[in-house]
Motif scaffolding. Structure first.
Motif, mmCIF file in Angstrom:
data_model
loop_
_atom_site.group_PDB
_atom_site.id
_atom_site.type_symbol
_atom_site.label_atom_id
_atom_site.label_comp_id
_atom_site.label_asym_id
_atom_site.label_seq_id
_atom_site.Cartn_x
_atom_site.Cartn_y
_atom_site.Cartn_z
ATOM 1 N N LYS A 19 0.846 -1.195 0.000
ATOM 2 C CA LYS A 19 0.000 0.000 0.000
ATOM 3 C C LYS A 19 0.881 1.244 0.000
ATOM 4 O O LYS A 19 1.808 1.352 0.794
ATOM 5 C CB LYS A 19 -0.900 0.011 1.230
ATOM 6 N N ARG A 20 0.572 2.149 -0.898
ATOM 7 C CA ARG A 20 1.235 3.459 -0.907
ATOM 8 C C ARG A 20 0.493 4.338 0.093
ATOM 9 O O ARG A 20 -0.703 4.603 -0.077
ATOM 10 C CB ARG A 20 1.186 4.074 -2.294
ATOM 11 N N ILE A 21 1.185 4.794 1.092
ATOM 12 C CA ILE A 21 0.549 5.548 2.166
ATOM 13 C C ILE A 21 0.055 6.912 1.695
ATOM 14 O O ILE A 21 -1.052 7.325 2.028
ATOM 15 C CB ILE A 21 1.508 5.703 3.362
ATOM 16 N N VAL A 22 0.833 7.590 0.892
ATOM 17 C CA VAL A 22 0.473 8.948 0.475
ATOM 18 C C VAL A 22 -0.774 8.960 -0.399
ATOM 19 O O VAL A 22 -1.689 9.754 -0.189
ATOM 20 C CB VAL A 22 1.662 9.620 -0.256
ATOM 21 N N THR A 23 -0.850 8.046 -1.365
ATOM 22 C CA THR A 23 -1.983 8.043 -2.292
ATOM 23 C C THR A 23 -3.072 7.046 -1.905
ATOM 24 O O THR A 23 -4.116 6.994 -2.549
ATOM 25 C CB THR A 23 -1.514 7.706 -3.716
ATOM 26 N N CYS A 24 -2.819 6.242 -0.892
ATOM 27 C CA CYS A 24 -3.754 5.199 -0.451
ATOM 28 C C CYS A 24 -4.128 4.256 -1.592
ATOM 29 O O CYS A 24 -5.275 3.835 -1.726
ATOM 30 C CB CYS A 24 -5.009 5.807 0.157
ATOM 31 N N SER A 25 -3.161 3.950 -2.427
ATOM 32 C CA SER A 25 -3.385 2.991 -3.506
ATOM 33 C C SER A 25 -2.523 1.758 -3.257
ATOM 34 O O SER A 25 -1.613 1.781 -2.427
ATOM 35 C CB SER A 25 -3.047 3.622 -4.861
#
Length: 67
Positions: A19-25
């Motif tokens: 999970k990419r924390i900044v983009t929530c993707s």
């Protein structure tokens, strides 16, 4: 019974789901070797059915294969 996830777009097995924390993707790391792929049980199968939607993949792009 154990399963692995096959990514038809990349023609390889899913190794990790991140999970990419900044983009929530979410994105996946893949491998050509089924032995090093992420393995899950039939109990986890139902919880992982929504994975295509979560990863924003086209329907039926991920295939669940028994190992």
């Amino acid at each position: 019974m154990m399963f692995v996830i096959f990514d038809k777009n990349k023609n390889s097995y899913v190794k990790e789901i991140n999970k990419r924390i900044v983009t929530c993707s979410y994105y996946v790391d893949t491998t050509k070797n089924a032995k090093s792929a992420f393995k899950f049980t039939s109990e986890d199968y139902e919880r992982l059915r929504h994975l295509e939607e979560l990863l924003k993949y086209e329907p039926y792009t991920l295939e669940f294969r028994e190992v």
